[in-house]
Design an enzyme around this catalytic site. Structure first.
Site, PDB file in Angstrom:
ATOM      1  N   LYS A  74       0.277  84.663 -16.163  1.00 52.27           N
ATOM      2  CA  LYS A  74       0.474  84.130 -14.847  1.00 52.27           C
ATOM      3  C   LYS A  74      -0.800  84.565 -13.950  1.00 52.27           C
ATOM      4  O   LYS A  74      -1.671  83.721 -14.015  1.00 52.27           O
ATOM      5  CB  LYS A  74       1.603  85.012 -14.181  1.00 52.27           C
ATOM      6  CG  LYS A  74       2.893  84.837 -15.231  1.00 52.27           C
ATOM      7  CD  LYS A  74       3.370  83.486 -15.221  1.00 52.27           C
ATOM      8  CE  LYS A  74       4.494  83.293 -16.211  1.00 52.27           C
ATOM      9  NZ  LYS A  74       5.281  84.411 -17.131  1.00 52.27           N
ATOM     10  N   ARG A 124      -7.337  93.596 -35.889  1.00 56.06           N
ATOM     11  CA  ARG A 124      -6.025  93.853 -35.389  1.00 56.06           C
ATOM     12  C   ARG A 124      -6.114  95.450 -34.616  1.00 56.06           C
ATOM     13  O   ARG A 124      -5.349  95.617 -33.641  1.00 56.06           O
ATOM     14  CB  ARG A 124      -4.803  93.919 -36.399  1.00 56.06           C
ATOM     15  CG  ARG A 124      -3.726  94.530 -36.033  1.00 56.06           C
ATOM     16  CD  ARG A 124      -2.363  93.932 -36.881  1.00 56.06           C
ATOM     17  NE  ARG A 124      -2.644  94.086 -37.999  1.00 56.06           N
ATOM     18  CZ  ARG A 124      -2.520  95.219 -39.014  1.00 56.06           C
ATOM     19  NH1 ARG A 124      -2.506  96.361 -38.416  1.00 56.06           N
ATOM     20  NH2 ARG A 124      -2.865  95.122 -40.078  1.00 56.06           N
TER      21      ARG A 124
HETATM   22  N1  PLP Z   1       7.644  88.965 -17.021  1.00 57.16           N
HETATM   23  C1  PLP Z   1       7.590  87.995 -15.978  1.00 57.16           C
HETATM   24  C2  PLP Z   1       7.964  88.472 -14.648  1.00 57.16           C
HETATM   25  C3  PLP Z   1       7.466  86.838 -16.247  1.00 57.16           C
HETATM   26  O1  PLP Z   1       7.799  85.825 -15.352  1.00 57.16           O
HETATM   27  C4  PLP Z   1       7.439  86.472 -17.701  1.00 57.16           C
HETATM   28  C5  PLP Z   1       7.212  84.991 -18.223  1.00 57.16           C
HETATM   29  O2  PLP Z   1       7.588  84.194 -17.267  1.00 57.16           O
HETATM   30  C6  PLP Z   1       7.224  87.294 -18.622  1.00 57.16           C
HETATM   31  C7  PLP Z   1       7.439  88.837 -18.150  1.00 57.16           C
HETATM   32  C8  PLP Z   1       7.096  86.991 -20.065  1.00 57.16           C
HETATM   33  O3  PLP Z   1       5.724  86.718 -20.201  1.00 57.16           O
HETATM   34  P1  PLP Z   1       5.176  85.672 -21.343  1.00 57.16           P
HETATM   35  O4  PLP Z   1       5.744  84.376 -20.930  1.00 57.16           O
HETATM   36  O5  PLP Z   1       3.678  85.517 -21.065  1.00 57.16           O
HETATM   37  O6  PLP Z   1       5.580  86.217 -22.666  1.00 57.16           O
END
Ligand code: PLP
Length: 378
Positions: free
Chosen positions: A196, A47
């Protein structure tokens, strides 16, 4: 060194112990302390530190140009952990069209700890200035915003924040460090949903944070270790692998997105297209003054809800899915997916209509995408 080279040569391209051209996945929760009691080594418990996660953290730090990086189990874990550096009684300004999940935790979780949040239309900088109070401690931005690709003047917003000693935070998910490096403009903390473009293959959930400044780094590090929403070694490795092709993927996807946006703009069943790569986008010039490209995400409104539904339910060369940034084109419906957490009345005020469709453009041949979109946009 230019960015594409840095993706490959960043200090983590060769395993120092074996020479392997891939950092090993250290599936270890704990470590033997060779030196005996009180003489503990660099690693004691995963961790707190894991060599695979650490390689990813140092890679993203180099790419964003920060001082320290931290990997979390999701983008939301990253955002929640960053927001946890604030204390009760603090006030934070969030741009009004943040990702729906960020809106939700700000509105329904952090308020429980007496952290005051204002959602502000930051496209007009005077709104930031007018929202600053004595207890304002942070400014949280997202540009281009999700899902309407609105642009915030980063330099202007940072200047105001600095005048008032605010910690500046940006969700840089849509751009990735290839296209936008906010720390170079003066931002303190960059957050990514690494799920993403950084991962890039729709096969891992992860979050990354890069911090400028040692004092602020310590505060984020404290939450990462204490709260414990860390990324596991397998997923850390997947993100490092994804990162190696970030530039080549995004170049291709962005090219496709430009062609698709232009095509959509002239389609009779499309009302409006939102993409900073189009000259008609009101934030296009500003965006290109602070980023190196428009990216591979766009959104558009169909002429009516029926056309929008028909398109999303019948498109074949794209998945209908939550998320973005993968190798495949993903079509999503913000009002029932990414932004469902925002009440309808608020959504409509923000311009997130039911006939709004978001497209994350993938690596397909553009001719196939256009043919398929043309078939179902009726
Ligand atoms: N920020 C943006 C711009 C996003 O599009 C997303 C998810 O769609 C997140 C944060 C959150 O990320 P995660 O789904 O990896 O928790």
């Amino acid at each position: 060194m230019k960015f594409g080279t840095k993706l490959i040569h960043n200090g983590n391209e060769i395993d120092k112990n074996t020479g392997a051209l891939s950092i090993p996945i250290y599936h270890a929760s704990t470590y033997h302390q060779e030196g005996g009691v009180g003489k503990y080594g660099k690693y004691d418990y995963s961790r707190s530190g894991n060599p695979t996660r650490e390689a990813l953290e140092s890679t993203i730090t180099t790419l964003e140009g920060g001082d320290n990086g931290y990997a979390f189990s999701s983008g939301m874990a990253a955002t929640s952990s960053v927001l946890s550096i604030f204390s009760s009684g603090d006030h934070i300004i969030l741009c009004q069209d943040v990702y729906g999940g960020t809106y939700r935790i700000a509105k329904e979780f952090f308020n429980k700890f007496d952290i005051e949040i204002s959602f502000v239309d930051v496209s007009d900088l005077s709104n930031i200035r007018n929202s600053i109070k004595e207890n304002t401690k942070g400014l949280f931005l997202e540009t281009p915003s999700n899902p309407l690709l609105r642009i915030t003047d980063l330099r202007g917003a940072i200047k105001i924040a600095k005048e008032h000693d605010l910690i500046t935070i940006i969700d840089n998910t849509f751009m990735s460090p290839y296209l936008q490096r906010p720390i170079e403009l003066g931002i303190d903390i960059v957050i990514h949903s690494a799920t993403k473009f950084i991962g890039g293959h729709s096969d891992v959930i992860g979050g990354l944070v890069v911090v400028k400044g040692q004092e602020l780094s310590k505060r984020v590090r404290f939450v990462q270790n204490g709260f414990g929403a860390i990324l596991g070694p397998q997923d850390s490795w997947l993100l490092m692998r994804g990162l190696k092709t970030l530039k080549i993927r995004l170049d291709y996807q962005q090219n496709n997105a430009i062609k698709l946006a232009e095509w959509l703009q002239s389609h009779k069943n499309v009302e409006s297209v939102f993409y900073p790569g189009l000259e008609s986008h009101p934030g296009s010039k500003l965006h290109l003054s602070q980023a190196d490209g428009p990216g591979a995400v766009l959104s558009f409104t169909a002429l009516n809800d029926e056309i929008a539904l028909n398109f999303m339910n019948n498109v074949k060369v794209a998945a209908l899915a939550v998320s973005l940034g993968g190798v495949e084109t993903i079509v999503s419906h913000p009002s029932t997916m990414s932004h469902a957490a925002i009440p309808k009345i608020e959504r409509e005020k923000l311009g997130i209509q039911d006939k709004l469709i978001r497209v994350s453009v993938g690596l397909e041949d553009i001719e196939d995408l256009l043919e398929d979109f043309n078939r179902v946009l009726v």
